[in-house]
Design an enzyme around this catalytic site. Structure first.
Site, PDB file in Angstrom:
ATOM      1  N   ASP A 180      -1.057   1.299  -4.049  1.00 20.14           N
ATOM      2  CA  ASP A 180      -1.976   0.310  -4.624  1.00 20.14           C
ATOM      3  C   ASP A 180      -3.310   0.922  -5.057  1.00 20.14           C
ATOM      4  OD1 ASP A 180      -2.806   0.700  -1.992  1.00 20.14           O
ATOM      5  OD2 ASP A 180      -3.514  -1.357  -1.751  1.00 20.14           O
ATOM      6  N   ASP A 233      -5.736   2.655  -3.642  1.00 21.24           N
ATOM      7  CA  ASP A 233      -7.012   2.721  -2.925  1.00 21.24           C
ATOM      8  C   ASP A 233      -7.231   4.061  -2.216  1.00 21.24           C
ATOM      9  OD1 ASP A 233      -5.190   2.165  -0.933  1.00 21.24           O
ATOM     10  OD2 ASP A 233      -6.235   0.401  -0.140  1.00 21.24           O
ATOM     11  N   SER A 253       0.810  -1.221   0.000  1.00 18.24           N
ATOM     12  CA  SER A 253       0.000   0.000   0.000  1.00 18.24           C
ATOM     13  C   SER A 253       0.847   1.276   0.000  1.00 18.24           C
ATOM     14  CB  SER A 253      -0.950  -0.046   1.200  1.00 18.24           C
ATOM     15  OG  SER A 253      -1.829   1.025   1.174  1.00 18.24           O
ATOM     16  N   ASP A 270      -1.985   6.346  -3.608  1.00 19.92           N
ATOM     17  CA  ASP A 270      -0.909   5.630  -2.912  1.00 19.92           C
ATOM     18  C   ASP A 270      -0.467   4.447  -3.785  1.00 19.92           C
ATOM     19  OD1 ASP A 270      -3.170   4.035  -2.585  1.00 19.92           O
ATOM     20  OD2 ASP A 270      -2.531   3.281  -0.638  1.00 19.92           O
TER      21      ASP A 270
HETATM   22 MG    MG Z   1      -3.408   1.540  -0.081  1.00 22.52          MG
END
Ligand code: MG
Length: 457
Positions: free
Chosen positions: A241, A243, A96, A239
């Protein structure tokens, strides 16, 4: 009992605190838990991603799981695909927002949400006891690469906004995907909405040369410059990944996640009077003010995105938020989704026909101060008990740590971190000095309690 999973899956530095053998064992434990099923596997851009993904895939197949490998994909696109497609669970290889040397493993349930704590515990016990179920040679799972998921996902996001109205606006949007997988989804969404798209830090590079994978107000200068230089209507940063989403207004000013969340909440409640909003206790009072003003219901939870998602499912709530730039929109999928958040902001910008800076300026303004105090993990519970007995005056909330509300609307929260040996201290007030003073006071109190407990031990 030893833990493997943290707040958001398993996190580690490969070769330092977690070896490839450990990764294989995690794959074996997950495969043993789910049985002969179909797994959708994906990863973000991190340098160790392919190594970890292929090890997890091998381990899963040897327990009889068939692996469908999506390759590079955002976490929310993988989650949506697990929910909508013919898969029984998903695995995302990502750390992440953590620094480049980290990587991790998130396990996604068939509903698209990360598995609940009870299932994590079962996987942990299989891992630590080494009770793996291998299948015979003729039952080994199959492996297939799978394409087109990102396109399907973007089409699904588009269903929740007024496409023709946004297209007419011909907005200009700058995107900073942190050299990671957000570049696969958000620019595609924007182009589908007839936006002019500019990108910074947009080539895929697991060393994250542009900026830290965590979008913060202090590392979005390149994006702000791009917004101003291009005369863009807004900018968005993700960020590692994809999300989270942090937004920059047309003047190049970045706004922290609970301000964009307050904007989305306001717009949502105007269209859905009486709606329920789910948010962690660390959320800005600006959100509560907006919920009160527009007649909604706010449900506070412990900090952690899985808890927000699972609470939304339990209550049937459509909107959840997190102060770090997390928007959970259940009509699409009740998980944090940076591309869905971008679509919602575009929809608001179009419907309200005002510059983003002006929309942000209309929100209640608070100042936040965040800090931390070192605290040994084994003392955390005793510290909380002592702290609660010492607090005088103010309304106290104990959903996660201790949150004290004062009559002037300010608050201070002391919360034991789930991942580090620290207490996190947050405060918010109308005046920066008041917020700072609340944090200092709480830090002093925590230090006193911790040192007296340590001297007794
Ligand atoms: Mg994330």
């Amino acid at each position: 009992m030893k833990r493997l999973f943290g707040t958001n899956g398993i996190r580690f530095v490969l070769g330092r605190d977690f070896m490839l053998e450990d990764v294989l064992k995690v794959g074996l434990a997950i495969g043993t838990f789910f049985g002969k099923r179909r797994c959708l596997l994906g990863r973000d851009v991190r340098l160790t991603g392919e190594t970890i993904a292929s090890s997890v895939a091998s381990a899963l197949m040897s327990t009889g799981v068939s692996v469908y490998d999506a390759g590079l994909i955002t976490t929310p696109a993988l989650q949506y695909s697990v929910k909508s497609g013919d898969f029984d669970f998903g695995i995302m290889i990502t750390a992440s927002h953590n620094p480049p040397e980290f990587n991790g493993i998130k396990v996604i349930d068939s509903d698209g949400v990360e598995i609940p704590r009870e299932k994590e515990k079962v996987i942990e016990s299989i891992f630590f006891e080494g009770k793996f179920r291998y299948v015979s040679w003729n039952e080994v799972g199959s492996y297939m690469r799978i394409q087109g998921l990102v396109e399907d996902y973007v089409r699904a996001v588009l269903k929740h906004v007024n496409i023709s109205a946004i297209m007419e606006r011909k907005l200009t949007v700058a995107v900073d995907p942190a050299n990671s997988v957000g570049v696969l989804t958000t620019p595609l969404l924007l182009k589908s909405l007839n936006c002019r798209v500019l990108t910074v830090n947009a080539h895929l590079d697991g060393t994250f040369p542009g900026r830290d994978p965590e979008p913060r107000l202090d590392n979005l200068g390149t994006l702000s410059d791009a917004v101003i230089a291009a005369g863009a209507d807004m900018g968005v940063a993700h960020d590692g990944d994809g999300d989270r989403a942090i937004f920059v207004d047309e003047k190049g000013r970045a706004h922290w996640g609970d301000r964009s969340a307050a904007l989305i909440v306001m717009d949502y409640l105007e269209r859905n009077p009486g709606g329920t909003i789910v948010a962690p206790v660390s959320t800005s009072k600006a959100v509560e003010d907006v919920v009160n003003k527009y007649g909604g219901k706010l449900v506070y939870t412990k900090v952690g995105s899985i808890i927000v998602s699972r609470t939304m499912l339990k209550l049937g709530a459509e909107l959840g938020i997190e102060e770090n730039g997390g928007i959970f929109y259940a009509p699409h999928i009740p998980v944090r989704d940076g591309t869905m958040a971008t679509a919602l902001i575009l929809d608001i910008l179009t419907r309200r026909n005002e510059p983003l800076s002006k929309l942000f300026a209309s929100l209640p303004k608070y100042y936040q101060v965040k800090d931390k105090v070192p605290c040994p993990n084994e003392l955390k519970e005793a510290v909380l008990r002592a702290l609660l007995s010492e607090i005088k005056g103010g309304r106290v909330e104990t959903i996660d740590g201790a949150k004290v509300w004062f009559s002037d609307g300010s608050w201070v929260l002391a919360r034991p971190s789930g991942t580090e040996p620290i207490y996190r201290v947050f405060a918010e007030a109308k005046e920066p000095r008041r917020a700072q003073a609340l944090v200092e006071e709480m830090k002093a109190k925590l230090r006193d309690i911790i040192s007296s407990l340590m001297s007794r031990a």
